[in-house]
Scaffold this motif. Structure first.
Motif, PDB file in Angstrom:
ATOM      1  N   LYS A   5       0.839  -1.194   0.000  1.00 28.41           N
ATOM      2  CA  LYS A   5       0.000   0.000   0.000  1.00 28.41           C
ATOM      3  C   LYS A   5       0.875   1.245   0.000  1.00 28.41           C
ATOM      4  O   LYS A   5       1.015   1.938   0.996  1.00 28.41           O
ATOM      5  N   GLU A 129      -6.806   3.821  -8.624  1.00 28.18           N
ATOM      6  CA  GLU A 129      -6.631   2.380  -8.487  1.00 28.18           C
ATOM      7  C   GLU A 129      -5.309   1.942  -9.107  1.00 28.18           C
ATOM      8  O   GLU A 129      -4.889   2.468 -10.139  1.00 28.18           O
ATOM      9  N   ASN A 133      -6.904  -2.278  -7.572  1.00 31.56           N
ATOM     10  CA  ASN A 133      -7.105  -2.091  -6.143  1.00 31.56           C
ATOM     11  C   ASN A 133      -7.191  -0.601  -5.835  1.00 31.56           C
ATOM     12  O   ASN A 133      -6.277   0.163  -6.187  1.00 31.56           O
ATOM     13  N   GLN A 137      -8.256   7.986  -2.384  1.00 29.89           N
ATOM     14  CA  GLN A 137      -9.432   8.783  -2.699  1.00 29.89           C
ATOM     15  C   GLN A 137      -8.994  10.240  -2.686  1.00 29.89           C
ATOM     16  O   GLN A 137      -8.402  10.713  -1.703  1.00 29.89           O
ATOM     17  N   ASN A 158     -14.232  12.316   4.770  1.00 29.46           N
ATOM     18  CA  ASN A 158     -13.704  10.994   4.434  1.00 29.46           C
ATOM     19  C   ASN A 158     -14.884  10.056   4.226  1.00 29.46           C
ATOM     20  O   ASN A 158     -15.558   9.673   5.180  1.00 29.46           O
ATOM     21  N   ASN A 160     -14.891   7.003   2.578  1.00 27.60           N
ATOM     22  CA  ASN A 160     -14.656   5.563   2.430  1.00 27.60           C
ATOM     23  C   ASN A 160     -13.401   5.170   3.216  1.00 27.60           C
ATOM     24  O   ASN A 160     -12.310   5.102   2.652  1.00 27.60           O
ATOM     25  N   PRO A 161     -13.536   4.883   4.505  1.00 25.23           N
ATOM     26  CA  PRO A 161     -12.372   4.567   5.345  1.00 25.23           C
ATOM     27  C   PRO A 161     -11.645   3.290   4.937  1.00 25.23           C
ATOM     28  O   PRO A 161     -10.531   3.041   5.406  1.00 25.23           O
ATOM     29  N   HIS A 162     -12.249   2.486   4.073  1.00 22.47           N
ATOM     30  CA  HIS A 162     -11.599   1.245   3.639  1.00 22.47           C
ATOM     31  C   HIS A 162     -10.496   1.506   2.613  1.00 22.47           C
ATOM     32  O   HIS A 162      -9.654   0.643   2.380  1.00 22.47           O
ATOM     33  N   ILE A 163     -10.508   2.683   1.996  1.00 24.74           N
ATOM     34  CA  ILE A 163      -9.445   3.045   1.066  1.00 24.74           C
ATOM     35  C   ILE A 163      -8.248   3.544   1.868  1.00 24.74           C
ATOM     36  O   ILE A 163      -8.407   4.357   2.781  1.00 24.74           O
ATOM     37  N   PRO A 164      -7.034   3.079   1.567  1.00 28.66           N
ATOM     38  CA  PRO A 164      -5.875   3.391   2.412  1.00 28.66           C
ATOM     39  C   PRO A 164      -5.558   4.872   2.570  1.00 28.66           C
ATOM     40  O   PRO A 164      -5.229   5.319   3.671  1.00 28.66           O
ATOM     41  N   HIS A 166      -6.277   9.143   1.766  1.00 32.59           N
ATOM     42  CA  HIS A 166      -7.240  10.190   1.449  1.00 32.59           C
ATOM     43  C   HIS A 166      -6.487  11.506   1.287  1.00 32.59           C
ATOM     44  O   HIS A 166      -5.825  11.971   2.220  1.00 32.59           O
ATOM     45  N   GLU A 242       2.088   3.223   4.644  1.00 36.04           N
ATOM     46  CA  GLU A 242       1.465   3.104   5.960  1.00 36.04           C
ATOM     47  C   GLU A 242       2.491   3.394   7.055  1.00 36.04           C
ATOM     48  O   GLU A 242       3.491   2.700   7.182  1.00 36.04           O
TER      49      GLU A 242
END
Length: 325
Positions: A5, A129, A133, A137, A158, A160-164, A166, A242
């Protein structure tokens, strides 16, 4: 297989393509044309940097053009730049600012498919993407009119918190800033409260990192255009992983604006002034072409006599001719 990521991008703003460079009418025509071309050269340097760094995408945060009536040359140059990025699979996300607001451009040009334009003043999002993947965002808006005084920061959420990652693009200024016209005003606390990993700002031509973790950044403009815009101009190369964020400033300017101050107190004759100036200019780094804003001072009254007799003006003309190459 574990997906890495990690994303990398270029953050730039305020390209001001086709800037008129007012106040330089006394420069010879050949040199003036080179100066006029400098914003386009900076654009090509941006493209070259993005390709060399193999970034995932480029963010352009407003004022790509100097005014709303965009010249065909400026639009085609930008389109060609985007096409070059497309050949290297680099996406572009752009917004328009107070100089190139949407309503003013009555002859818009079509950009290639890798370019994603924020179409209006509503804060919208695009998803970047990689290998199918969703990794980032990207949030932003464009100015539809020249003056936008709404607090647009309130609309950033924010979604969509599932997207790594922002990333927010905001062309505007801090409420308390009195040096510039205040558009899309915000307070630093407003941005910190939002759950964003990076704030890509535009509008202020002086680069500045307002905060780290998350980074809130003005890259400044890509090419200085007057004596107030001194020093290296360019963009930021950004890597997000990350738990790890890195920034690198990369100069893009074709011509550097610099300031120099010369003390001629010890000069008894005008020809000595030339020697002092030439000697001091030898110490200036000539890594790129420069326009110098020179201030000459003396503790003696002879400087006023030389000025009144136009000798200082003549002297600077001689020096300009000798150093023009």
């Amino acid at each position: 297989m574990i997906l890495e990521k990690k994303i990398s991008f270029i953050h730039a703003a305020d390209l001001h393509l086709d800037s008129p460079f007012n106040g330089l009418s006394d420069i010879n025509q050949e040199l003036f044309q080179e100066i006029r071309q400098s914003t386009f050269t900076a654009l090509q340097n941006l493209v070259n940097t993005a390709i060399k760094k193999k970034v995932d995408f480029v963010l352009l945060v407003g004022d790509l053009f100097d005014n709303e009536k965009q010249s065909l040359k400026a639009q085609i140059s930008l389109r060609n730049a985007f096409e070059e990025l497309q050949r290297h699979h680099i996406e572009v996300y752009l917004s328009y600012g107070n100089h190139d607001y949407i309503e003013g451009n009555i002859y818009p040009i079509t950009y290639p498919e890798n370019v994603h334009v924020f179409p209006d003043e509503q804060v919208r999002t695009f998803i970047y993407e990689k290998d199918n993947n969703p990794l980032a965002q990207i949030y932003g808006f464009s100015y539809e009119r020249r003056s936008l005084t709404d607090k647009k920061v309130k609309e950033f959420k924010n979604v969509n918190p599932h997207i790594p990652y922002h990333i927010a693009m905001l062309h505007g200024s801090i409420e308390s800033n009195t040096e510039h016209d205040t558009y899309a005003p915000f307070r630093l606390g407003d941005l910190i409260e939002k759950d964003m990993d990076y704030w890509a700002l535009g509008h202020i031509h002086k680069r500045e990192i307002l905060k780290e973790n998350p980074y809130i950044v003005y890259p400044g403009n890509t090419q200085g255009r007057n004596r107030k815009e001194i020093g290296a101009k360019g963009c930021y190369y950004v890597e997000l992983m990350e738990g790890n964020e890195t920034l690198e400033f990369i100069p893009l300017h074709a011509i550097l604006y610099s300031q120099v101050t010369v003390d001629i107190t010890n000069c008894e004759a005008i020809h000595q002034v030339e020697q002092v100036i030439i000697e001091q200019l030898k110490d200036i780094d000539a890594g790129s072409p420069q326009l110098l804003d020179m201030k000459i001072y003396s503790n003696k009254n002879n400087i006023f006599e030389w000025k009144n007799d136009n000798l200082i003006e003549d002297l600077l003309e001689i020096i300009n001719e000798s150093l023009s190459q």
